[in-house]
Write an enzyme that holds these catalytic residues in place. Structure first.
Site, PDB file in Angstrom:
ATOM      1  N   GLY A  59       0.836  -1.203   0.000  1.00  0.00           N
ATOM      2  CA  GLY A  59       0.000   0.000   0.000  1.00  0.00           C
ATOM      3  C   GLY A  59       0.867   1.249   0.000  1.00  0.00           C
ATOM      4  O   GLY A  59       0.831   2.043  -0.922  1.00  0.00           O
ATOM      5  N   PHE A  60       1.629   1.428   1.057  1.00  0.00           N
ATOM      6  CA  PHE A  60       2.607   2.517   1.182  1.00  0.00           C
ATOM      7  C   PHE A  60       1.970   3.894   1.205  1.00  0.00           C
ATOM      8  O   PHE A  60       2.642   4.898   1.030  1.00  0.00           O
ATOM      9  CB  PHE A  60       3.658   2.436   0.066  1.00  0.00           C
ATOM     10  CG  PHE A  60       4.250   1.060  -0.100  1.00  0.00           C
ATOM     11  CD1 PHE A  60       4.805   0.407   0.983  1.00  0.00           C
ATOM     12  CD2 PHE A  60       4.225   0.414  -1.326  1.00  0.00           C
ATOM     13  CE1 PHE A  60       5.340  -0.866   0.849  1.00  0.00           C
ATOM     14  CE2 PHE A  60       4.761  -0.870  -1.469  1.00  0.00           C
ATOM     15  CZ  PHE A  60       5.319  -1.506  -0.389  1.00  0.00           C
ATOM     16  N   ILE A  68      -1.429  -5.263   4.518  1.00  0.00           N
ATOM     17  CA  ILE A  68      -0.884  -4.725   3.269  1.00  0.00           C
ATOM     18  C   ILE A  68       0.534  -5.236   3.046  1.00  0.00           C
ATOM     19  O   ILE A  68       1.367  -4.568   2.431  1.00  0.00           O
ATOM     20  CB  ILE A  68      -0.966  -3.185   3.248  1.00  0.00           C
ATOM     21  CG1 ILE A  68      -0.207  -2.553   4.431  1.00  0.00           C
ATOM     22  CG2 ILE A  68      -2.414  -2.744   3.318  1.00  0.00           C
ATOM     23  CD1 ILE A  68      -0.162  -1.018   4.367  1.00  0.00           C
ATOM     24  N   ALA A  97      -1.378  -2.234  14.124  1.00  0.00           N
ATOM     25  CA  ALA A  97      -1.058  -3.074  15.283  1.00  0.00           C
ATOM     26  C   ALA A  97      -1.528  -2.409  16.570  1.00  0.00           C
ATOM     27  O   ALA A  97      -2.122  -3.056  17.436  1.00  0.00           O
ATOM     28  CB  ALA A  97       0.442  -3.340  15.337  1.00  0.00           C
ATOM     29  N   LEU A 128       5.689  -7.241  18.352  1.00  0.00           N
ATOM     30  CA  LEU A 128       4.700  -8.326  18.394  1.00  0.00           C
ATOM     31  C   LEU A 128       5.216  -9.584  17.708  1.00  0.00           C
ATOM     32  O   LEU A 128       4.832 -10.691  18.069  1.00  0.00           O
ATOM     33  CB  LEU A 128       3.384  -7.861  17.757  1.00  0.00           C
ATOM     34  CG  LEU A 128       2.694  -6.711  18.503  1.00  0.00           C
ATOM     35  CD1 LEU A 128       1.473  -6.222  17.732  1.00  0.00           C
ATOM     36  CD2 LEU A 128       2.294  -7.133  19.912  1.00  0.00           C
ATOM     37  N   LYS A 156      10.015 -11.422  13.495  1.00  0.00           N
ATOM     38  CA  LYS A 156      10.296 -11.639  12.078  1.00  0.00           C
ATOM     39  C   LYS A 156       9.594 -10.615  11.181  1.00  0.00           C
ATOM     40  O   LYS A 156      10.226  -9.984  10.325  1.00  0.00           O
ATOM     41  CB  LYS A 156       9.836 -13.051  11.710  1.00  0.00           C
ATOM     42  CG  LYS A 156      10.407 -13.590  10.440  1.00  0.00           C
ATOM     43  CD  LYS A 156      10.070 -15.077  10.334  1.00  0.00           C
ATOM     44  CE  LYS A 156      10.730 -15.691   9.120  1.00  0.00           C
ATOM     45  NZ  LYS A 156      10.540 -17.154   9.119  1.00  0.00           N
ATOM     46  N   THR A 157       8.294 -10.445  11.377  1.00  0.00           N
ATOM     47  CA  THR A 157       7.578  -9.472  10.544  1.00  0.00           C
ATOM     48  C   THR A 157       8.053  -8.053  10.871  1.00  0.00           C
ATOM     49  O   THR A 157       8.089  -7.193   9.992  1.00  0.00           O
ATOM     50  CB  THR A 157       6.054  -9.580  10.712  1.00  0.00           C
ATOM     51  OG1 THR A 157       5.716  -9.457  12.092  1.00  0.00           O
ATOM     52  CG2 THR A 157       5.538 -10.903  10.187  1.00  0.00           C
ATOM     53  N   GLY A 217       3.341   1.365  16.309  1.00  0.00           N
ATOM     54  CA  GLY A 217       3.417   0.864  14.935  1.00  0.00           C
ATOM     55  C   GLY A 217       4.835   0.930  14.397  1.00  0.00           C
ATOM     56  O   GLY A 217       5.644   1.724  14.852  1.00  0.00           O
ATOM     57  N   GLU A 251       6.381   2.541   9.306  1.00  0.00           N
ATOM     58  CA  GLU A 251       6.947   3.693   8.614  1.00  0.00           C
ATOM     59  C   GLU A 251       8.307   4.154   9.118  1.00  0.00           C
ATOM     60  O   GLU A 251       9.084   4.746   8.380  1.00  0.00           O
ATOM     61  CB  GLU A 251       5.937   4.849   8.631  1.00  0.00           C
ATOM     62  CG  GLU A 251       4.801   4.555   7.663  1.00  0.00           C
ATOM     63  CD  GLU A 251       3.563   5.386   7.876  1.00  0.00           C
ATOM     64  OE1 GLU A 251       3.403   6.370   7.160  1.00  0.00           O
ATOM     65  OE2 GLU A 251       2.741   5.035   8.739  1.00  0.00           O
TER      66      GLU A 251
HETATM   67 MO1  MOS Z   1       1.117   5.311   5.470  1.00  0.00          MO
HETATM   68  S1  MOS Z   1       1.994   6.593   4.121  1.00  0.00           S
HETATM   69  O1  MOS Z   1       0.309   6.412   6.497  1.00  0.00           O
HETATM   70  O2  MOS Z   1       0.120   4.319   4.525  1.00  0.00           O
END
Ligand code: MOS
Length: 734
Positions: A235-236, A462, A506, A626, A629-630, A698, A701
Site C-alpha cells: 500500500g505505502f 498490506i 497493530a 509483536l 520476524k515481521t 506501529g 513507517e
Molecule cells: Mo502510510 S503513508 O500512512 O500508509
C-alpha cells in the site's frame, strides 16, 4: 507458550507463495467485464470533443463512458447536507474540465481486457488547452489549513535572538523530488451490483473509508456497500485514500449491467492515485561553541494540486527531536496543475528528516563535533514543544547500540579520510522518529465447540503481517495454540477498524483483538466455574487460567479440562464476544513517538561518482515487538526504501506537460537485491503501556525515516561534497 514477540512465520505466507491468496483483481465473478481507463494528455483545459463512436462499435465493447454519458452523481447543494458531493480529489466524468495530465476522462468496458484496451486506443479526444501552472518556483505560495495534532506553523522561544547569539550557523536549502508509489500490486477494483447493493473488491488500506466514500460519491447509503480486501500487495499510502477508479468501476458496472474489473496499468500509477509531493526545505540552525542548539528554523514548501490539497508535513520530526532553545517551523503550499499528492511511507517524516538530519550533520562538521555527540548534547528529555514527558523513549540506547554494532568509534572525522583502496569510504548517521498513532477499532472472537477460534476485525494486511501478529495476540489472550486460531480481516461485514495508515494497525486493532479474545475466554471460564460437572466448579474465575486450549487452576495446573469440554457440556454453541478499544486521554499526558538511529557506510567511486551501500546498522525503540520476524521485515523494507529515496528514486516530471516521463519500473529506479548490502537491525526490548495495553507502537513507517540523511551524510564524509538535492545520483558527485 507466549506467542507475542515470537518470530512466527507469516500465517498467510503459504497462501501467498502458492498463489492461493486472492488479491483484489483475482476474485472470480461470473460474467465479469473488463474496464480500461483513458487519461487526459493535457494538464489544464477542457475536452473540446471526444469521439467514442468507433470504439463503441468495436468487437466485445459493452460501453464507453465519458463525461457525455456517465451517470450523474450527487453535486453539492447549496445549504443542503444530505446529498454529499464526492471527495474533491475524484475525477468522475461529471464535466469536461481537465485539471491535470493523466486525469481519467473515459472508461471503456468490454468482454475482455484486450478488447477494452484496443477500443480505448480508438477514442479521439480534442482539447481546448489552457496554460497550465507547472512551475514550482513561480507558483504562488499559500499556507495550508491547520490540522488538529499536526500544527504546521509553530514557534517557541526567540529564533532571531538565538541565531544572532550563535557561534556557528547553518543556512541550507534541501530539496526532495516527486515520488510515486509502486506497490507490486497496482490499484485494482472489481465492482459488482446486486440490485441496489454494491460489492467492491478493492486494493485498499481502508475498507471502511472506501465504503463510506464510494457511497458518498455515488449518492447511496453506506449500508448498501460492502468492501472486500483480504490481501493487498503493498500500500505505502497510495491505497489509503479512495481514488477515482474505484467509483468509476462501480459506475461502469452499473452501465454494463455486469461485474466490472478495473486494474490500473503500471503507467497509470503515476498521476491519478497520488504521489509524494516535492519539497523545498530551508534550515537555519544556530548553535553555541559547545554544540547547544540555540535556534532552529525550518521552512517547508511542498507542492499540492489545484484539485485538492495535500500537505507533506516536513516539520513533524523537527518539532520534537531536539531540545533547541528556540524553534520556528513554517509550511507553505505551491499549487500546480497535477494529480493530487498523498501520503507516502512516513509522509513528512521521511522528507523532513532528510533535511533536518543533514542540517544537524552540517552543524556537527561546523562545530568539529561528532554527529552523535551533537545529537546527545541536544537530547530532548521531554517533548520540547508540549513540555510533557515521552511515554517511553530509549533513543540514547538506540544511538549506543547501533553505533557499537556499526563500529562508529573507528571513524575518522575528516571528509575523504577513509578509503578502501581507491574507493572513498564514508560513514554517516541519522536519527529516526515516527509518531505513535492509534484510532478506535473493533473486533470479534468466537471459540468453537471443537476448541478452535475465529477472530475478526475489518482491518488490512498490506504485506505488513497483520494476519500473523493478530493471530499471536489472539492466541495468547484465548489461551489457544496458534494453529487453533484463525484470524480474518478485510471485509466491511466485520467489526470496523481504522485505515491501515500512519503505522497504526497493530496499535489500534491489537488491543481490540486482545479485548474480544479476553472477553470470550472469560465467558468460557464463567461457564466452567458455574458448571457442577467441571473440575473447576466453584472456584473463582480469577483462579482459572487458559493455556494450550485448556482451562486450569493457576495454583494447581493438574486440575482443569479442555475448553472444548466446557462448550460441549454447555449447549455446544460457540462462545463469542466483541472487543472495542480506543485511545483515551493519554495523548494529553504523554508525547508518544518511536525512535531509532541508523548508521550507514557508503563506498563512492572517486572517478565515476557511483555510490554503493555495503552495510547499514540500525536500532529502534518501538515498544513491544509483536513478531520479531515481521517486525524485521518492516524495518528492512523501510530502510531499503530509504536507500532508494537517497540514491535513485525520482519521478522525472516533464514540466512542459505536467506528466511523468519515467512512468514505468524500468525507468523509475528503486533498489533491487544487488543494491542492498548487509542490514543489521535491532529492536530494543520495550513496552509502552502508556500508549496501549499491548505496549506496541506501529513500525510500518519508521524504517524509512532518517535513511536518506544518513546516506547523504555518509556521502559527504566520503567525498566532501554536500548534496542537498535528492536523489544523490552520480552526476551530483563528479
Ligand atoms: Mo502510510 S503513508 O500512512 O500508509
Amino acid at each position: 507458550m507466549i506467542q507475542i514477540g515470537q518470530a512466527i512465520p507469516r500465517t498467510d505466507g503459504r497462501l501467498k507463495v502458492t498463489g492461493a491468496a486472492t488479491f483484489s483483481a483475482e476474485h472470480p465473478l461470473p460474467r465479469m467485464a473488463h474496464a480500461v481507463l483513458l487519461q487526459s494528455t493535457i494538464a489544464r483545459g477542457h475536452i473540446a470533443s471526444i469521439d467514442t463512436a468507433r470504439a463503441a462499435a468495436m468487437p466485445g465493447v459493452l460501453a464507453v463512458m465519458s463525461h457525455r454519458n456517465a451517470p450523474r452523481l450527487p453535486r453539492e447543494k447549496p445549504g443542503g447536507e444530505e446529498q454529499k458531493p464526492p471527495p474533491p480529489r475524484l475525477n468522475l466524468l461529471q464535466d469536461d474540465e481537465v485539471k491535470y495530465n493523466g486525469q481519467p476522462i473515459a472508461v471503456v468496458i468490454a468482454d475482455t481486457l484486450e478488447q477494452a484496451q484496443d477500443a480505448a486506443r480508438a477514442i479521439k479526444v480534442r482539447y481546448a488547452a489552457q496554460p497550465a501552472r507547472l512551475d514550482f518556483k513561480a507558483a504562488k505560495l499559500r499556507k495550508p489549513k491547520e490540522q488538529p495534532d499536526r500544527p504546521m506553523q509553530t514557534s517557541r522561544g526567540d529564533v532571531q535572538a538565538g541565531l544572532a547569539q550563535a557561534s556557528q550557523r547553518i543556512d541550507a536549502l534541501y530539496t526532495t523530488p516527486v515520488e510515486n508509489h509502486n506497490p507490486m500490486e497496482p490499484h485494482a477494483t472489481i465492482a459488482s451490483w446486486e440490485g441496489d447493493r454494491l460489492t467492491l473488491y478493492d486494493a485498499t488500506q481502508n475498507i471502511s473509508g472506501v465504503k463510506k466514500n464510494s457511497a458518498r460519491a455515488l449518492g447511496i447509503a453506506p449500508e448498501k456497500v460492502r468492501v472486500v480486501s483480504p490481501y493487498v500487495g503493498g500500500g505505502f499510502g497510495c491505497k489509503g485514500n479512495m481514488w477515482s477508479h474505484v467509483v468509476l468501476a462501480a459506475m461502469a458496472a452499473r452501465m454494463a449491467g455486469r461485474p466490472v474489473k478495473l486494474v490500473l496499468e503500471r503507467t497509470q500509477m503515476f498521476a491519478p492515485v497520488g504521489a509524494r509531493p516535492m519539497t523545498e526545505q530551508r534550515f537555519r540552525v544556530g548553535a553555541n561553541a559547545q554544540g547547544r542548539l540555540l535556534a532552529v528554523v525550518h521552512d517547508t514548501i511542498s507542492h499540492t494540486a489545484t484539485q485538492d490539497d495535500f500537505t507533506e508535513p516536513c516539520s513533524s520530526p523537527t518539532r520534537i527531536l531536539y531540545a533547541s532553545d528556540s524553534l520556528q517551523t513554517t509550511q507553505q503550499l505551491a499549487t500546480l496543475d497535477v494529480g493530487v499528492p498523498t501520503y507516502m511511507r512516513a509522509p513528512g517524516e521521511a522528507s523532513g528528516s532528510f533535511a533536518l538530519e543533514c542540517a544537524i550533520d552540517e552543524m556537527a562538521y561546523a562545530l568539529k563535533m561528532d554527529p552523535v555527540a551533537l545529537r546527545l548534547q541536544n537530547y530532548a528529555e521531554q517533548d520540547p514543544e508540549k513540555n510533557i514527558p515521552f511515554s517511553a523513549k530509549q533513543l540514547r540506547e538506540c544511538y549506543k547500540v547501533a553505533a557499537e554494532r556499526f563500529g562508529w568509534s573507528r571513524r575518522t572525522s575528516a571528509p575523504r579520510s577513509m578509503r578502501a583502496g581507491r574507493t572513498l569510504v564514508g560513514w554517516g548517521m541519522a536519527t529516526a522518529t515516527y509518531p505513535a498513532n492509534r484510532m478506535p477499532a473493533k473486533a470479534w472472537a468466537s471459540i468453537a465447540p471443537d476448541g478452535t477460534a475465529q477472530v475478526r476485525s475489518g482491518s488490512h494486511d498490506i504485506g505488513t503481517g497483520t494476519y500473523t501478529i493478530m493471530t499471536q495476540v489472539a492466541a495468547d489472550a484465548l489461551g489457544l495454540p496458534l494453529e487453533k486460531v484463525r484470524f480474518e480481516l478485510g471485509d466491511t461485514a466485520m467489526p470496523e477498524a481504522p485505515v491501515s495508515g500512519g503505522s497504526m494497525t497493530a496499535a489500534s486493532v491489537g488491543p481490540a483483538v486482545h479485548r474480544a479474545c479476553t472477553a470470550a475466554r472469560d465467558k468460557l471460564v464463567a461457564l466452567a466455574v458455574a458448571d457442577q460437572s467441571s473440575p473447576l466448579h466453584g472456584f473463582n474465575a480469577s483462579e482459572v487460567e487458559a493455556a494450550g486450549g485448556w482451562l486450569r487452576l493457576r495454583a494447581n495446573p493438574e486440575r482443569g479440562e479442555p475448553m472444548a469440554a466446557v462448550i460441549a457440556r454447555n449447549g455446544g454453541q460457540a462462545v463469542s464476544a466483541d472487543g472495542d478499544a480506543k485511545p483515551g486521554e493519554e495523548k494529553k499526558q504523554y508525547s508518544m513517538h518511536s525512535f531509532g538511529a541508523v548508521f550507514v557506510e557508503v563506498h563512492v567511486d572517486p572517478d565515476l561518482g557511483t555510490v554503493r551501500v555495503p552495510r547499514i546498522a540500525a536500532c529502534y525503540d518501538v515498544g513491544t515487538v509483536l513478531n520479531a520476524k515481521t517486525a524485521r521485515s518492516q524495518f528492512m523494507g523501510g530502510i531499503v526504501w530509504g536507500l532508494g529515496m537517497a540514491l535513485m528514486e525520482k519521478t522525472e516530471m516533464d514540466w512542459r506537460y505536467g506528466r511523468a516521463a519515467n512512468a514505468n519500473l524500468a525507468d523509475y529506479h528503486v533498489p533491487v537485491n544487488a543494491d542492498v548490502g548487509e542490514i543489521d537491525i535491532v529492536a530494543l526490548p520495550g513496552n509502552d503501556t502508556h500508549f496501549n495495553e499491548l505496549g506496541a507502537r506501529g513500525i510500518g513507517e519508521i524504517g524509512i525515516v532518517g535513511v536518506a540523511a544518513a546516506v547523504a551524510n555518509a556521502v559527504y564524509h566520503a567525498t566532501g561534497k554536500r548534496v542537498r538535492d535528492l536523489p544523490i545520483t552520480l552526476d551530483k558527485l563528479v
